[in-house]
Enzyme design. Structure first.
Site, PDB file in Angstrom:
ATOM      1  N   ALA A 156       0.838  -1.205   0.000  1.00  0.00           N
ATOM      2  CA  ALA A 156       0.000   0.000   0.000  1.00  0.00           C
ATOM      3  C   ALA A 156       0.866   1.245   0.000  1.00  0.00           C
ATOM      4  O   ALA A 156       1.899   1.304   0.682  1.00  0.00           O
ATOM      5  CB  ALA A 156      -0.907   0.007   1.226  1.00  0.00           C
ATOM      6  N   LYS A 157       0.432   2.251  -0.758  1.00  0.00           N
ATOM      7  CA  LYS A 157       1.099   3.558  -0.700  1.00  0.00           C
ATOM      8  C   LYS A 157       0.374   4.360   0.384  1.00  0.00           C
ATOM      9  O   LYS A 157      -0.479   5.207   0.110  1.00  0.00           O
ATOM     10  CB  LYS A 157       1.051   4.264  -2.051  1.00  0.00           C
ATOM     11  N   ALA A 158       0.683   4.012   1.623  1.00  0.00           N
ATOM     12  CA  ALA A 158      -0.015   4.551   2.781  1.00  0.00           C
ATOM     13  C   ALA A 158       0.809   5.640   3.454  1.00  0.00           C
ATOM     14  O   ALA A 158       2.030   5.494   3.612  1.00  0.00           O
ATOM     15  CB  ALA A 158      -0.300   3.428   3.779  1.00  0.00           C
ATOM     16  N   TYR A 162       5.374   6.494   5.590  1.00  0.00           N
ATOM     17  CA  TYR A 162       6.369   7.496   5.224  1.00  0.00           C
ATOM     18  C   TYR A 162       6.928   8.251   6.428  1.00  0.00           C
ATOM     19  O   TYR A 162       7.767   9.140   6.261  1.00  0.00           O
ATOM     20  CB  TYR A 162       5.772   8.482   4.205  1.00  0.00           C
TER      21      TYR A 162
END
Length: 288
Positions: A156-158, A162
């Protein structure tokens, strides 16, 4: 340089275009407290978003992985991006789509009753690494490790994933570097804070296997391009001790595009012919 909350223009927000300065959320938005947010970064070249539909599909998948169903189809998301570009008069721009758990009836860890919101913004953004894109970026080695897939949804680009990226990039910049390289929890080379990494040794390409971090759309594009050109590409586990044996290195990502790397810690690389070939070919592809 203008602050990102104080600009002219339009942002698409939950189905309508609103004035840039009015694109706001409540302080008790669930995403602000619990990181229930996913996003996409995309670039528009000469009026066309590169692989925009793939990005829209990945946003939906990221939402699914976070148990956060996004109430828009990929086609709806595509249309929202086009509307933002048209409203702001952009032919070349960076596009940011973000979806999050908003404020609602829940304000604890559980938020099933809170609505899922979405916004799309775009702005003109040059090279992510500035002059380093042409001279070869200098990377620090992050003290943080990429976590095990058993602890986080690595596909997932959650937004929450980050957090260590921000911390590591701040530490790198304090040392005069452009970015930081992560190892994974087992000590293998993983990725930079917002980009995948490639190495060259004796004319062959080596890149970490993307089963422990996000398999970037740009990464996939570059691998396909390299193989079409006849290069041998090895997707595998890479130990830090191997870095001294590589001659070239570059980063890939939507924001980074193809950025040569000149140094990682004490290891040095040349901005060589293969790196230049890949960068030029990618630039031609996105504008084709």
């Amino acid at each position: 340089m203008l602050a990102y909350d104080d600009r002219d223009g339009k942002i698409w927000m939950n189905g309508e275009l609103v004035d840039w300065r009015d694109a706001k959320v409540h302080v008790l938005t669930h995403a602000m407290h619990y990181a229930s947010s996913v996003f996409e970064g995309e670039r528009c070249y000469d009026g066309k978003i590169f692989k925009g539909h793939e990005h829209s599909l990945r946003l939906i998948e990221s939402g699914r992985l976070l148990d956060m169903p996004i109430p828009y189809s990929a086609e709806d998301i595509d249309a929202a991006k086009e509307a933002v570009l048209e409203a702001n008069g952009f032919d070349n721009a960076y596009v940011r789509v973000v979806a999050w758990r908003g404020s609602g009836l829940d304000m604890g860890v559980s938020a099933a009753r809170n609505p899922v919101c979405m916004a799309v913004a775009a702005w003109e953004w040059g090279s992510y690494y500035g002059d380093a894109k042409w001279q070869g970026a200098k990377l620090d080695v992050a003290k943080w490790k990429r976590p095990s897939p058993e602890t986080i949804p690595t596909a997932a680009k959650a937004a929450g994933l980050y957090m260590i990226c921000t911390m590591s990039k701040h530490a790198a910049e304090a040392k005069g570097c452009s970015d930081a390289l992560f190892m994974d929890w087992e000590g293998y080379v993983a990725e930079a804070t917002g980009a995948n990494i490639f190495f060259v040794r004796d004319g062959e390409i080596h890149t970490p296997m993307a089963d422990r971090f996000l398999n970037g759309i740009t990464r996939q594009t570059i691998i396909e391009m390299l193989r079409d050109k006849g290069y041998t590409v090895h997707e595998r586990r890479i130990l830090p001790d191997e870095l001294e044996s590589f001659q070239e290195c570059w980063l890939t990502g939507t924001a980074a595009e193809v950025t040569p790397v000149g140094q990682i810690g004490d290891w040095h690389f040349q901005v060589g012919q293969i790196t230049r070939d890949v960068a030029a070919s990618y630039e031609a592809l996105v504008r084709a």
